[in-house]
Design a protein around this motif. Sequence first.
Motif: not given
Length: 190
Positions: A150-168
């Motif tokens: 998960a730590n390694l995967e989070m570094a790839h957020i920049k490679d995506y078009n959108y970010l959705v945080v699943n908090d709610d």
Amino acid sequence: MAGLLFVISGPSGVGKSTLRKEVMNRCSGLKYSVSCTTRPPRPGEVEGVDYYFVTPEAFEEMKERGEFIEWAKVHGNYYGTPRRPIEEWWREGFDVILEIDVQGALQVKKSCPEGIFIFIAPPSLRALEERLRKRNTDPEDEILLRMTNANLEMAHIKDYNYLVVNDDFEEAVQRLCAIIIAERCRIRER
């Protein structure tokens, strides 16, 4: 008109499956591509609904025949997305949603850069670890491996078009639906 490709990915345990299922209940015209895996089924998982469970040998044969749009080895098991149903659905004008790991999403991005890539993130890594432990599906060493990944995967957020945080959950579903609606309304060059 050919359908769109929505790719949802993020760390294990972030809630991708739950979000995807609810989005499919709310947004019509989506087809879900069921992946193949060599891992054993978890309690309650259904063949052909959650995954196609195959032997490592069968997976290798499928891989060699080029039957996957993407494949990756994750947490010691192989996962892959069959190509044929996706291509058929596109020809029929359906939009396709993939729910895959980050490795697979990056492969798909190379072959389908026109796809819409959505990263599902946890509110924090601590919250993600708590979710993995509450699932009660993995031994301790597997949880530690998933957290390292998960730590390694989070570094790839920049490679995506959108970010959705699943908090709610409800807010995350609404954001995913909004992305799908917006992308369907976008004017594209033909």
